[in-house]
Write a protein that holds these residues in place. Sequence first.
Motif, PDB file in Angstrom:
ATOM      1  N   LEU A  58     -12.980 -34.437 -33.265  1.00 57.46           N
ATOM      2  CA  LEU A  58     -13.127 -35.244 -34.385  1.00 57.46           C
ATOM      3  C   LEU A  58     -12.135 -34.928 -35.474  1.00 57.46           C
ATOM      4  CD1 LEU A  58     -17.047 -35.228 -34.853  1.00 57.46           C
ATOM      5  CD2 LEU A  58     -15.736 -37.104 -34.082  1.00 57.46           C
ATOM      6  N   THR A  59     -11.479 -34.106 -35.310  1.00 57.67           N
ATOM      7  CA  THR A  59     -10.331 -33.358 -36.379  1.00 57.67           C
ATOM      8  C   THR A  59      -9.102 -33.116 -35.649  1.00 57.67           C
ATOM      9  OG1 THR A  59     -11.224 -31.231 -36.036  1.00 57.67           O
ATOM     10  CG2 THR A  59     -12.152 -32.455 -37.825  1.00 57.67           C
ATOM     11  N   ASP A  60      -8.735 -34.077 -34.936  1.00 61.34           N
ATOM     12  CA  ASP A  60      -7.255 -34.076 -33.998  1.00 61.34           C
ATOM     13  C   ASP A  60      -7.225 -32.618 -33.660  1.00 61.34           C
ATOM     14  OD1 ASP A  60      -6.937 -36.734 -34.986  1.00 61.34           O
ATOM     15  OD2 ASP A  60      -6.029 -36.220 -36.800  1.00 61.34           O
ATOM     16  N   HIS A  61      -8.236 -31.965 -33.206  1.00 58.26           N
ATOM     17  CA  HIS A  61      -8.173 -30.754 -32.503  1.00 58.26           C
ATOM     18  C   HIS A  61      -7.398 -29.598 -33.244  1.00 58.26           C
ATOM     19  CE1 HIS A  61      -9.129 -32.347 -28.573  1.00 58.26           C
ATOM     20  NE2 HIS A  61      -8.477 -33.493 -29.012  1.00 58.26           N
ATOM     21  N   LEU A  62      -7.460 -30.062 -34.532  1.00 54.10           N
ATOM     22  CA  LEU A  62      -6.978 -29.015 -35.607  1.00 54.10           C
ATOM     23  C   LEU A  62      -8.140 -28.123 -36.127  1.00 54.10           C
ATOM     24  CD1 LEU A  62      -4.174 -31.110 -37.623  1.00 54.10           C
ATOM     25  CD2 LEU A  62      -4.131 -29.178 -35.911  1.00 54.10           C
ATOM     26  N   GLY A  63      -9.382 -28.767 -36.432  1.00 51.46           N
ATOM     27  CA  GLY A  63     -10.346 -28.211 -37.202  1.00 51.46           C
ATOM     28  C   GLY A  63     -10.512 -28.722 -38.738  1.00 51.46           C
ATOM     29  N   ALA A  64     -11.648 -28.609 -39.231  1.00 46.06           N
ATOM     30  CA  ALA A  64     -11.822 -29.179 -40.545  1.00 46.06           C
ATOM     31  C   ALA A  64     -11.032 -28.361 -41.530  1.00 46.06           C
ATOM     32  CB  ALA A  64     -13.392 -29.127 -40.904  1.00 46.06           C
ATOM     33  N   ASP A  65     -10.690 -28.959 -42.867  1.00 47.98           N
ATOM     34  CA  ASP A  65      -9.954 -28.175 -43.804  1.00 47.98           C
ATOM     35  C   ASP A  65     -11.100 -27.248 -44.532  1.00 47.98           C
ATOM     36  OD1 ASP A  65      -7.270 -29.493 -43.921  1.00 47.98           O
ATOM     37  OD2 ASP A  65      -8.633 -31.306 -44.152  1.00 47.98           O
ATOM     38  N   VAL A  66     -12.277 -27.437 -44.602  1.00 52.13           N
ATOM     39  CA  VAL A  66     -13.316 -26.927 -45.087  1.00 52.13           C
ATOM     40  C   VAL A  66     -14.629 -26.892 -44.492  1.00 52.13           C
ATOM     41  CG1 VAL A  66     -14.774 -26.472 -47.365  1.00 52.13           C
ATOM     42  CG2 VAL A  66     -12.207 -27.440 -47.565  1.00 52.13           C
ATOM     43  N   VAL A  67     -15.175 -25.842 -44.175  1.00 48.69           N
ATOM     44  CA  VAL A  67     -16.647 -25.949 -43.580  1.00 48.69           C
ATOM     45  C   VAL A  67     -17.486 -25.176 -44.730  1.00 48.69           C
ATOM     46  CG1 VAL A  67     -17.912 -25.332 -41.567  1.00 48.69           C
ATOM     47  CG2 VAL A  67     -15.565 -25.823 -41.344  1.00 48.69           C
ATOM     48  N   ILE A  68     -18.693 -25.655 -44.868  1.00 53.14           N
ATOM     49  CA  ILE A  68     -19.821 -25.432 -45.838  1.00 53.14           C
ATOM     50  C   ILE A  68     -20.823 -25.110 -44.791  1.00 53.14           C
ATOM     51  CG2 ILE A  68     -21.257 -26.015 -47.610  1.00 53.14           C
ATOM     52  CD1 ILE A  68     -19.085 -27.972 -48.529  1.00 53.14           C
ATOM     53  N   ASP A  69     -21.264 -23.523 -44.981  1.00 53.07           N
ATOM     54  CA  ASP A  69     -22.578 -23.119 -44.299  1.00 53.07           C
ATOM     55  C   ASP A  69     -23.512 -23.201 -45.367  1.00 53.07           C
ATOM     56  OD1 ASP A  69     -24.541 -21.826 -43.335  1.00 53.07           O
ATOM     57  OD2 ASP A  69     -23.667 -19.782 -43.116  1.00 53.07           O
ATOM     58  N   ALA A  70     -24.344 -24.509 -45.148  1.00 52.75           N
ATOM     59  CA  ALA A  70     -25.582 -24.630 -45.835  1.00 52.75           C
ATOM     60  C   ALA A  70     -26.849 -24.251 -45.099  1.00 52.75           C
ATOM     61  CB  ALA A  70     -25.776 -25.934 -46.339  1.00 52.75           C
ATOM     62  N   VAL A  71     -26.836 -23.599 -43.756  1.00 51.62           N
ATOM     63  CA  VAL A  71     -27.692 -23.089 -43.031  1.00 51.62           C
ATOM     64  C   VAL A  71     -28.368 -21.809 -43.612  1.00 51.62           C
ATOM     65  CG1 VAL A  71     -28.562 -22.725 -40.589  1.00 51.62           C
ATOM     66  CG2 VAL A  71     -27.162 -24.554 -41.224  1.00 51.62           C
ATOM     67  N   GLY A  72     -27.414 -20.803 -43.718  1.00 53.00           N
ATOM     68  CA  GLY A  72     -27.954 -19.380 -43.866  1.00 53.00           C
ATOM     69  C   GLY A  72     -28.451 -18.613 -42.898  1.00 53.00           C
ATOM     70  N   ALA A  73     -29.370 -17.939 -43.043  1.00 50.79           N
ATOM     71  CA  ALA A  73     -29.953 -17.059 -41.917  1.00 50.79           C
ATOM     72  C   ALA A  73     -31.090 -17.768 -41.205  1.00 50.79           C
ATOM     73  CB  ALA A  73     -30.742 -15.867 -42.596  1.00 50.79           C
ATOM     74  N   GLU A  74     -31.003 -18.992 -40.992  1.00 48.57           N
ATOM     75  CA  GLU A  74     -31.721 -19.684 -40.095  1.00 48.57           C
ATOM     76  C   GLU A  74     -33.360 -19.227 -40.246  1.00 48.57           C
ATOM     77  OE1 GLU A  74     -29.466 -20.479 -35.959  1.00 48.57           O
ATOM     78  OE2 GLU A  74     -29.339 -18.201 -36.416  1.00 48.57           O
ATOM     79  N   ALA A  75     -34.114 -20.138 -41.307  1.00 51.11           N
ATOM     80  CA  ALA A  75     -35.144 -19.880 -41.518  1.00 51.11           C
ATOM     81  C   ALA A  75     -36.189 -19.735 -40.589  1.00 51.11           C
ATOM     82  CB  ALA A  75     -35.583 -20.915 -42.672  1.00 51.11           C
ATOM     83  N   ASP A  76     -35.705 -20.405 -39.163  1.00 51.56           N
ATOM     84  CA  ASP A  76     -36.912 -20.491 -38.220  1.00 51.56           C
ATOM     85  C   ASP A  76     -36.598 -18.890 -37.547  1.00 51.56           C
ATOM     86  OD1 ASP A  76     -37.631 -22.943 -38.400  1.00 51.56           O
ATOM     87  OD2 ASP A  76     -36.173 -23.614 -36.924  1.00 51.56           O
ATOM     88  N   GLY A  77     -35.385 -18.271 -37.737  1.00 49.41           N
ATOM     89  CA  GLY A  77     -35.516 -16.834 -37.203  1.00 49.41           C
ATOM     90  C   GLY A  77     -35.186 -16.804 -35.870  1.00 49.41           C
TER      91      GLY A  77
END
Length: 382
Positions: A242-261
């Motif tokens: 989806l990003t011309d095989h380069l990757g995103a400029d910015v990635v935001i981790d809004a998941v954290g420690a996976e609350a489901d464990g």
Amino acid sequence: MRAMVYRGPYRVRVEEKAPPRIEHPNDAIVRVTLAAICGSDLHLYHGMMPDTRVGTTFGHEFIGVVDEVGPSVQTLQPGDRVMVPFNVFCGTCWFCARGLYSNCHNVNPNATAVGAIYGYSHTTGGYDGGQAEYVRVPFADVGPTKIPDWMDSEDALMCTDALPTGYFGAQLGDITEGDVVVVFGAGPVGLYAAKSAWLMGAGRVIVVDHLDYRLDLAATFAHAETLNFGQVGDVVVELKKLTDHLGADVVIDAVGAEADGNLLQHLTSAKLKLQGGSPIALNWAIDAVRKGGTVSVMGAYGPMFSAVKFGDAFNKGLTIRANQCPVKRQWPRLFEHIRNGYLKPSEIITHRIPLDHIAEGYHIFSAKLDGCVKPVVVPPAA
């Protein structure tokens, strides 16, 4: 008073509890009018956070009316309608002087890394939270703020954690005009981060999750492209496509420690408290961002011993920025965005639950039932 009380993993209930009292001249007692259950509360609910003691009251998102103030409090008086940031902070230490309220040096005797948080175990200071009829608010002259007359109560509630944390996540990404931004996690914080990315000039915003009802909200509320990682073979490969095989400029981790464990945690954590989660989303972020890009982390992590791909981050020349959100620092900008109509935080609220039914609320939110995105808790006094 009536208050939510922790009785062990997956066991919470409402009990009669002694109301809080003034313990220091700069304390205030706030009668809670609205509280919320946060995704990070699920780490406590699932027994994943160390030193979560039986009898603790959770809840770091709440607003209310000042009921009583200590003799030193100068900025508040009984009857004031206030919003309270989830950070407990002194306002005067080296870190607070620099706006790093989440890293306050004077409020948490149990740690040097994290500051203090209402209702979030004794690892963050042992302060009781706001899923109750009343709560003690220390440092009342520096934390709580009077809610503007024009602001709706539910919008104000979202400003105590979820909205500023999402905004902070986008801010940490150092987004420049036209950037491609990927957000992992379509919970409340991820939704707010995606919405905020546009305010900072993003050219594309892509939200990744595995629940269609949350992705639908990401499309309508945050106007983002969406990707269900459960429907693709390799989410990182798909994001590269989806990003011309380069990757995103910015990635935001809004998941954290996976609350489901993870499975090991569910088998052992109730006794061993091994870790605060697994770093799957963080490793996806490291893999999905372009070389020289930025990874922003404001999803909640506890003590964690699983392998993070730091070598890959190093070799890709990544910038990684992370912290608990210093909530009050975000308020001036957010208040303007809300007043001008760019943000309507309460639009993501899906459930309003009486305090006496909070055990059911935790179950619905934890099990992701009934399209639950953000549950609000309403005390009987409200």
